[in-house]
Design a protein around this motif. Sequence first.
Motif, mmCIF file in Angstrom:
data_model
loop_
_atom_site.group_PDB
_atom_site.id
_atom_site.type_symbol
_atom_site.label_atom_id
_atom_site.label_comp_id
_atom_site.label_asym_id
_atom_site.label_seq_id
_atom_site.Cartn_x
_atom_site.Cartn_y
_atom_site.Cartn_z
ATOM 1 N N MET A 1 -4.544 -8.890 -4.619
ATOM 2 C CA MET A 1 -4.500 -8.153 -5.856
ATOM 3 C C MET A 1 -3.063 -7.732 -6.129
ATOM 4 O O MET A 1 -2.374 -7.253 -5.242
ATOM 5 N N LYS A 2 -2.628 -7.916 -7.360
ATOM 6 C CA LYS A 2 -1.300 -7.473 -7.781
ATOM 7 C C LYS A 2 -1.465 -6.320 -8.761
ATOM 8 O O LYS A 2 -2.050 -6.485 -9.823
ATOM 9 N N ILE A 3 -0.939 -5.166 -8.365
ATOM 10 C CA ILE A 3 -0.991 -3.976 -9.202
ATOM 11 C C ILE A 3 0.425 -3.642 -9.619
ATOM 12 O O ILE A 3 1.322 -3.569 -8.783
ATOM 13 N N ASN A 4 0.621 -3.431 -10.890
ATOM 14 C CA ASN A 4 1.932 -3.076 -11.404
ATOM 15 C C ASN A 4 1.855 -1.665 -11.972
ATOM 16 O O ASN A 4 1.048 -1.404 -12.850
ATOM 17 N N VAL A 37 6.416 -3.007 -3.526
ATOM 18 C CA VAL A 37 7.710 -3.565 -3.913
ATOM 19 C C VAL A 37 8.398 -2.583 -4.857
ATOM 20 O O VAL A 37 7.880 -2.284 -5.937
ATOM 21 N N ASP A 38 9.543 -2.089 -4.426
ATOM 22 C CA ASP A 38 10.332 -1.175 -5.241
ATOM 23 C C ASP A 38 11.186 -2.019 -6.171
ATOM 24 O O ASP A 38 12.286 -2.433 -5.831
ATOM 25 N N ALA A 39 10.663 -2.288 -7.364
ATOM 26 C CA ALA A 39 11.360 -3.113 -8.343
ATOM 27 C C ALA A 39 12.124 -2.270 -9.355
ATOM 28 O O ALA A 39 12.637 -2.777 -10.340
ATOM 29 N N ASP A 40 12.186 -0.981 -9.096
ATOM 30 C CA ASP A 40 12.909 -0.060 -9.971
ATOM 31 C C ASP A 40 14.343 0.055 -9.462
ATOM 32 O O ASP A 40 14.555 0.375 -8.292
ATOM 33 N N PRO A 41 15.338 -0.207 -10.299
ATOM 34 C CA PRO A 41 16.732 -0.099 -9.843
ATOM 35 C C PRO A 41 17.084 1.277 -9.270
ATOM 36 O O PRO A 41 18.037 1.400 -8.519
ATOM 37 N N ASN A 42 16.297 2.311 -9.592
ATOM 38 C CA ASN A 42 16.545 3.628 -9.002
ATOM 39 C C ASN A 42 16.307 3.632 -7.501
ATOM 40 O O ASN A 42 16.862 4.464 -6.792
ATOM 41 N N ASN A 81 -2.221 -7.911 -0.977
ATOM 42 C CA ASN A 81 -2.176 -6.797 -1.927
ATOM 43 C C ASN A 81 -0.727 -6.416 -2.160
ATOM 44 O O ASN A 81 -0.006 -6.098 -1.214
ATOM 45 N N VAL A 82 -0.316 -6.455 -3.421
ATOM 46 C CA VAL A 82 1.067 -6.141 -3.777
ATOM 47 C C VAL A 82 1.038 -5.076 -4.868
ATOM 48 O O VAL A 82 0.373 -5.240 -5.889
ATOM 49 N N VAL A 83 1.767 -3.983 -4.612
ATOM 50 C CA VAL A 83 1.903 -2.929 -5.612
ATOM 51 C C VAL A 83 3.372 -2.886 -6.016
ATOM 52 O O VAL A 83 4.247 -2.695 -5.174
ATOM 53 N N PHE A 84 3.631 -3.096 -7.299
ATOM 54 C CA PHE A 84 4.999 -3.065 -7.814
ATOM 55 C C PHE A 84 5.270 -1.710 -8.448
ATOM 56 O O PHE A 84 4.498 -1.253 -9.292
ATOM 57 N N ASP A 85 6.364 -1.082 -8.052
ATOM 58 C CA ASP A 85 6.878 0.084 -8.758
ATOM 59 C C ASP A 85 7.934 -0.482 -9.700
ATOM 60 O O ASP A 85 9.072 -0.717 -9.312
ATOM 61 N N SER A 86 7.525 -0.738 -10.929
ATOM 62 C CA SER A 86 8.396 -1.431 -11.882
ATOM 63 C C SER A 86 9.498 -0.530 -12.418
ATOM 64 O O SER A 86 9.395 0.690 -12.377
ATOM 65 N N GLU A 100 1.527 -10.678 -17.326
ATOM 66 C CA GLU A 100 0.876 -11.933 -16.949
ATOM 67 C C GLU A 100 0.625 -12.037 -15.454
ATOM 68 O O GLU A 100 -0.373 -12.615 -15.028
ATOM 69 N N GLU A 101 1.523 -11.498 -14.649
ATOM 70 C CA GLU A 101 1.428 -11.624 -13.191
ATOM 71 C C GLU A 101 0.582 -10.541 -12.537
ATOM 72 O O GLU A 101 0.393 -10.556 -11.333
ATOM 73 N N SER A 102 0.059 -9.586 -13.311
ATOM 74 C CA SER A 102 -0.666 -8.446 -12.746
ATOM 75 C C SER A 102 -2.168 -8.580 -12.927
ATOM 76 O O SER A 102 -2.637 -8.995 -13.977
ATOM 77 N N ASP A 103 -2.897 -8.185 -11.879
ATOM 78 C CA ASP A 103 -4.351 -8.066 -11.990
ATOM 79 C C ASP A 103 -4.728 -6.726 -12.609
ATOM 80 O O ASP A 103 -5.739 -6.612 -13.288
ATOM 81 N N LEU A 104 -3.908 -5.708 -12.326
ATOM 82 C CA LEU A 104 -4.136 -4.369 -12.851
ATOM 83 C C LEU A 104 -2.781 -3.735 -13.152
ATOM 84 O O LEU A 104 -1.853 -3.849 -12.355
ATOM 85 N N ILE A 105 -2.700 -3.073 -14.291
ATOM 86 C CA ILE A 105 -1.496 -2.332 -14.663
ATOM 87 C C ILE A 105 -1.887 -0.866 -14.751
ATOM 88 O O ILE A 105 -2.794 -0.507 -15.506
#
Length: 194
Positions: A1-4, A37-42, A81-86, A100-105
């Motif tokens: 599952m990919k959660i964004n 995944v910390d995808a936030d530049p902060n 299971n991947v959780v992105f902190d966008s 498109e890449e997320s199962d749940l936002i």
Amino acid sequence: MKINVMGDKGGVGKSVTALHLGAVLGLRFGASTTVVVDADPNGSIVRWRDRARERETGEEAGWPFEVMGLEDGDGWARYENVVFDSQGRPSGEDLRVAVEESDLIVVPTTTEGLAVNTLVPFVEAVEEAGGRERYKVLITMVPWWNRSAAQLREQLEREGIPTFRGQVRRRQAFDTAALQGRLVYQLSDRRAQD
């Protein structure tokens, strides 16, 4: 599952939400299955993890998931299971790809007027990017002394914006956990356990 976990407003609990969603998935399915995944530049989550490592002399401090930053590339792809902190305010192509890449936002918001003002245009952009069936709003930092969360949920539902039934209360424990490099449930304080 990919959660964004994403949104258009800072300070609404996006990183805290992503980190603790990772904990829930890791506890349920096993630490080796889950990454945040910390995808936030902060880099808030990476810094949180680094405080955990400092406290635990190099260990992950018992977190039931892994943490990766932007510098780790697509190493996250091997996890179930991947959780992105966008990053905040994704738009255009970044938003379209994330949707498109997320199962749940998960779109966190507070009951504060400024957060609500940016919420509706953001979820409209998510819907335009094809995410109508994949997103839900999570009301966070809810004060204990008023009905603002219930009122906001009712308003959003009237506007056709899907929300989670639950909410996240405002607790000092979240700040304490971040400063100590822990997850909120790792604190011994009774209110943290709530």
